[in-house]
Design a protein around this motif. Sequence first.
Motif, PDB file in Angstrom:
ATOM      1  N   UNK A 195       0.683  -1.235   0.031  1.00 50.09           N
ATOM      2  CA  UNK A 195       0.106  -0.038   0.049  1.00 50.09           C
ATOM      3  C   UNK A 195       1.011   1.203   0.087  1.00 50.09           C
ATOM      4  N   UNK A 196       2.050   1.484   0.732  1.00 56.55           N
ATOM      5  CA  UNK A 196       2.833   2.354   0.777  1.00 56.55           C
ATOM      6  C   UNK A 196       3.487   2.705  -0.435  1.00 56.55           C
ATOM      7  N   UNK A 197       3.929   1.602  -1.090  1.00 55.24           N
ATOM      8  CA  UNK A 197       4.661   1.536  -2.337  1.00 55.24           C
ATOM      9  C   UNK A 197       3.690   2.265  -3.365  1.00 55.24           C
ATOM     10  N   UNK A 198       2.532   1.886  -3.241  1.00 55.87           N
ATOM     11  CA  UNK A 198       1.488   2.188  -4.436  1.00 55.87           C
ATOM     12  C   UNK A 198       1.288   3.767  -4.044  1.00 55.87           C
ATOM     13  N   UNK A 199       1.270   4.397  -2.804  1.00 54.13           N
ATOM     14  CA  UNK A 199       0.913   5.724  -2.524  1.00 54.13           C
ATOM     15  C   UNK A 199       2.152   6.266  -3.094  1.00 54.13           C
ATOM     16  N   UNK A 200       3.258   5.950  -2.964  1.00 54.03           N
ATOM     17  CA  UNK A 200       4.601   6.764  -3.367  1.00 54.03           C
ATOM     18  C   UNK A 200       4.605   6.865  -4.830  1.00 54.03           C
ATOM     19  N   UNK A 201       4.313   5.639  -5.537  1.00 54.13           N
ATOM     20  CA  UNK A 201       4.342   5.720  -6.978  1.00 54.13           C
ATOM     21  C   UNK A 201       3.262   6.898  -7.458  1.00 54.13           C
TER      22      UNK A 201
END
Lengths: 230, 230
Positions: A195-201
């Motif tokens: 989820x965090x990685x998706x937010x970052x992208x």
Amino acid sequence: MTTDISARGKLPLRERKKLRTRAALVDTALALFTERGFDGVTLDELCETVEVSKRTFFRNFAGKEQVVSAPLEAMWNGLRDDVEHLEFGHAPVFEVLRETLLATLTRMDDGDGAWAARVRLSRELAERTPSVAAHELQYCDRTSAAVEATLRRELGLDPGDPRPRLALDLLVASFHAALRAWTARPGTPAHTDLVADLRAVFAAVPEALTFGAHGPSGRQHHAARDAQDE
Amino acid sequence: MTTDISARGKLPLRERKKLRTRAALVDTALALFTERGFDGVTLDELCETVEVSKRTFFRNFAGKEQVVSAPLEAMWNGLRDDVEHLEFGHAPVFEVLRETLLATLTRMDDGDGAWAARVRLSRELAERTPSVAAHELQYCDRTSAAVEATLRRELGLDPGDPRPRLALDLLVASFHAALRAWTARPGTPAHTDLVADLRAVFAAVPEALTFGAHGPSGRQHHAARDAQDE
DNA sequence: GTCCTAAATGCCACTCAGTGGCACAAGCCT
DNA sequence: AGGCTTGTGCCACTGAGTGGCATTTAGGAC
């Protein structure tokens, strides 16, 4: 055939058995394929291990690849259904879709990390098995087409307007970028890491159109890496 | 084995024969599959018609799907090679890629519309044959990964930076949107129509992030349709 | 042009994913 | 419990795809 779900809060035995068979096939396939390679395990072997017939396998899955991509397909199905029930305000559609995908993804968390573990194995297999990757991409593409149709209907958009599909394809591209970052993390990353990685992208998306070889945006392109420190 | 290309401006006979075989297989496959469906024509039948062995077929193509997607793969190969020789100035990378794809696409025009005709047939087959669509998407994805690696190398970008891949995936999404618009045109659209449709989609890209249910952008979302009047 | 070698082709047997038909088993409803 | 519907397993089969190897074809040296 009436199914008394609301009274007993349960699916009929038939449905429960079918879901159990499906899950057993997925988990066993992911384990065996991971160990010996997708092509190193025949469907006969998989079915014998799970103790179902190959005929049953094909009643559950359209093909060998789908047993691998089932976990991710469940998420895309979730997104497709969620978009059916969206309220569109004045916000940009891409923003609404972004939040919807984040919510859908968050909801895939079953509490014990099982879904995330399956997605990891699935992802790793897809990376080394072109036919699995192909199947996943096509499933995703088909779901995007369905979601696009929903968007056109709900928003009264012109059939020739390319923007909804571009927004969707960018949404999907963001998810795939996040998935790659997530699986590249050391150790066994958690659902919340994805989820965090998706937010970052998502944070990096606007710059995808504007970044240059040498530009004033140099500071912001660490967004994806900073998210890994959370 | 020396090949005296520069002196005679010709490929060796072996290469020429191989290209001829490949082209015959592609054209015959597109014709037969279009007429009877992808699954309605076996490879044995295709090879018998072209008068080569199935073994030779598999020496030329990785699988049955690839004979259909060969025309588009040629274009993606062209883009991959073109990006290898790009000069990156200060312009946004997406803009450079955009112009590169337009140039690559324009160069696929062989003057007699043969490539465009193949792409049309290929596209139509992909729309009704999931395994063909899957193969195309995966090939495209793989090419994007290769181009992404080139961008990282040439621009000295961080491996964790998601922007190059997002830019590429948006580029590819734009091409697919253009392809859909192009094949939806009435009659037999020309190669130049595809270029025009791609330009129109590119023009709509910035708004893909910003358009809303009801917004001030209503006038501009006819860009894709206006391009069809050129 | 001849000869040798490398590369390409065709043939064949085979594996395995995928399919359809049908008998039997299991679950559901009254 | 009985009857009906749905799901499963078995089986034979097709066609994509593979590997081995003999034969053919093209290329290069002399």
